[in-house]
Design a protein around this motif. Structure first.
Motif, PDB file in Angstrom:
ATOM      1  N   TRP A   7      43.426  34.138  60.144  1.00  0.00           N
ATOM      2  CA  TRP A   7      43.382  32.696  59.924  1.00  0.00           C
ATOM      3  C   TRP A   7      43.644  32.339  58.455  1.00  0.00           C
ATOM      4  N   PHE A   8      43.214  33.189  57.562  1.00  0.00           N
ATOM      5  CA  PHE A   8      43.500  32.966  56.146  1.00  0.00           C
ATOM      6  C   PHE A   8      45.008  33.041  55.900  1.00  0.00           C
ATOM      7  N   THR A   9      45.655  34.043  56.462  1.00  0.00           N
ATOM      8  CA  THR A   9      47.102  34.213  56.293  1.00  0.00           C
ATOM      9  C   THR A   9      47.857  33.062  56.960  1.00  0.00           C
ATOM     10  N   THR A  10      47.391  32.661  58.138  1.00  0.00           N
ATOM     11  CA  THR A  10      48.036  31.542  58.834  1.00  0.00           C
ATOM     12  C   THR A  10      47.900  30.255  58.024  1.00  0.00           C
ATOM     13  N   GLY A  11      46.744  30.000  57.470  1.00  0.00           N
ATOM     14  CA  GLY A  11      46.518  28.804  56.647  1.00  0.00           C
ATOM     15  C   GLY A  11      47.354  28.823  55.378  1.00  0.00           C
ATOM     16  N   ALA A  12      47.453  29.990  54.737  1.00  0.00           N
ATOM     17  CA  ALA A  12      48.253  30.107  53.524  1.00  0.00           C
ATOM     18  C   ALA A  12      49.739  29.866  53.845  1.00  0.00           C
ATOM     19  N   ALA A  13      50.203  30.431  54.944  1.00  0.00           N
ATOM     20  CA  ALA A  13      51.608  30.245  55.327  1.00  0.00           C
ATOM     21  C   ALA A  13      51.885  28.778  55.656  1.00  0.00           C
ATOM     22  N   ALA A  14      50.963  28.122  56.348  1.00  0.00           N
ATOM     23  CA  ALA A  14      51.130  26.701  56.669  1.00  0.00           C
ATOM     24  C   ALA A  14      51.132  25.869  55.395  1.00  0.00           C
ATOM     25  N   GLY A  15      50.289  26.215  54.433  1.00  0.00           N
ATOM     26  CA  GLY A  15      50.253  25.496  53.154  1.00  0.00           C
ATOM     27  C   GLY A  15      51.552  25.653  52.386  1.00  0.00           C
ATOM     28  N   VAL A  16      52.083  26.881  52.348  1.00  0.00           N
ATOM     29  CA  VAL A  16      53.348  27.130  51.649  1.00  0.00           C
ATOM     30  C   VAL A  16      54.479  26.361  52.339  1.00  0.00           C
ATOM     31  N   TRP A  17      54.496  26.398  53.678  1.00  0.00           N
ATOM     32  CA  TRP A  17      55.529  25.689  54.427  1.00  0.00           C
ATOM     33  C   TRP A  17      55.461  24.186  54.168  1.00  0.00           C
ATOM     34  N   ALA A  18      54.250  23.610  54.208  1.00  0.00           N
ATOM     35  CA  ALA A  18      54.085  22.169  53.994  1.00  0.00           C
ATOM     36  C   ALA A  18      54.461  21.787  52.570  1.00  0.00           C
ATOM     37  N   THR A  19      54.067  22.601  51.596  1.00  0.00           N
ATOM     38  CA  THR A  19      54.401  22.311  50.199  1.00  0.00           C
ATOM     39  C   THR A  19      55.912  22.349  49.987  1.00  0.00           C
ATOM     40  N   THR A  20      56.571  23.337  50.566  1.00  0.00           N
ATOM     41  CA  THR A  20      58.028  23.440  50.439  1.00  0.00           C
ATOM     42  C   THR A  20      58.712  22.241  51.079  1.00  0.00           C
ATOM     43  N   LYS A  21      58.219  21.856  52.261  1.00  0.00           N
ATOM     44  CA  LYS A  21      58.799  20.713  52.964  1.00  0.00           C
ATOM     45  C   LYS A  21      58.652  19.427  52.149  1.00  0.00           C
ATOM     46  N   VAL A  22      57.482  19.200  51.575  1.00  0.00           N
ATOM     47  CA  VAL A  22      57.239  17.998  50.763  1.00  0.00           C
ATOM     48  C   VAL A  22      58.107  18.008  49.513  1.00  0.00           C
ATOM     49  N   GLN A  23      58.242  19.159  48.865  1.00  0.00           N
ATOM     50  CA  GLN A  23      59.063  19.245  47.652  1.00  0.00           C
ATOM     51  C   GLN A  23      60.537  18.954  47.957  1.00  0.00           C
ATOM     52  N   ARG A  24      61.026  19.477  49.075  1.00  0.00           N
ATOM     53  CA  ARG A  24      62.419  19.188  49.456  1.00  0.00           C
ATOM     54  C   ARG A  24      62.622  17.700  49.709  1.00  0.00           C
ATOM     55  N   LYS A  25      61.667  17.075  50.379  1.00  0.00           N
ATOM     56  CA  LYS A  25      61.781  15.645  50.674  1.00  0.00           C
ATOM     57  C   LYS A  25      61.754  14.826  49.381  1.00  0.00           C
ATOM     58  N   LEU A  26      60.895  15.201  48.448  1.00  0.00           N
ATOM     59  CA  LEU A  26      60.825  14.487  47.170  1.00  0.00           C
ATOM     60  C   LEU A  26      62.128  14.634  46.388  1.00  0.00           C
ATOM     61  N   ARG A  27      62.708  15.841  46.409  1.00  0.00           N
ATOM     62  CA  ARG A  27      63.978  16.035  45.706  1.00  0.00           C
ATOM     63  C   ARG A  27      65.106  15.237  46.359  1.00  0.00           C
ATOM     64  N   SER A  28      65.067  15.122  47.691  1.00  0.00           N
ATOM     65  CA  SER A  28      66.132  14.366  48.361  1.00  0.00           C
ATOM     66  C   SER A  28      66.006  12.866  48.126  1.00  0.00           C
ATOM     67  N   LEU A  29      64.808  12.403  47.742  1.00  0.00           N
ATOM     68  CA  LEU A  29      64.609  10.977  47.477  1.00  0.00           C
ATOM     69  C   LEU A  29      64.695  10.624  45.992  1.00  0.00           C
ATOM     70  N   ALA A  30      65.041  11.590  45.167  1.00  0.00           N
ATOM     71  CA  ALA A  30      65.194  11.334  43.729  1.00  0.00           C
ATOM     72  C   ALA A  30      66.428  10.445  43.521  1.00  0.00           C
TER      73      ALA A  30
END
Length: 112
Positions: A7-30
């Motif tokens: 569950w720790f690994t699953t949570g960390a992977a979900a956090g990395v995935w969500a952070t990457t997704k948010v960063q891509r969206k922010l860059r596309s809206l620059a």
């Protein structure tokens, strides 16, 4: 123990995935990214408009050719040879075009 690690690994992977997704969206809206996308869309729209204009022009030429064939305008009359005489194509405009006189009382093209 394995459950917690899973569950720790699953949570960390979900956090990395969500952070990457948010960063891509922010860059596309620059502003720079928006400007590039708008410019690309404008160029594509210009190309589509140019293609449309070329299609219309080709269709006009084809239809004109069809009408000329149907009306027999492609073949010159037998007594005139190829094409119309110069005077029939365009009237000659000389100094008489700008003159004032009884035959042209409403002509306002006066030389001052």
């Amino acid at each position: 123990m394995f459950r917690r690690a899973f569950w720790f690994t699953t949570g960390a992977a979900a956090g990395v995935w969500a952070t990457t997704k948010v960063q891509r969206k922010l860059r596309s809206l620059a502003p720079d990214a928006l400007a590039v996308r708008a410019a690309d869309k404008a160029v594509k729209g210009g190309h589509r408009l140019k293609d449309f204009a070329l299609d219309v022009r080709a269709g006009m030429a084809q239809r004109e050719s069809e009408l000329n064939d149907a009306l027999g305008l492609d073949t010159p009359p037998p007594d005139q040879g190829p094409g119309l005489p110069t005077q029939a194509r365009r009237p000659q405009l000389g100094s008489a075009h700008h003159r004032q006189g009884p035959d042209r009382p409403n002509d306002r093209n006066e030389d001052h």
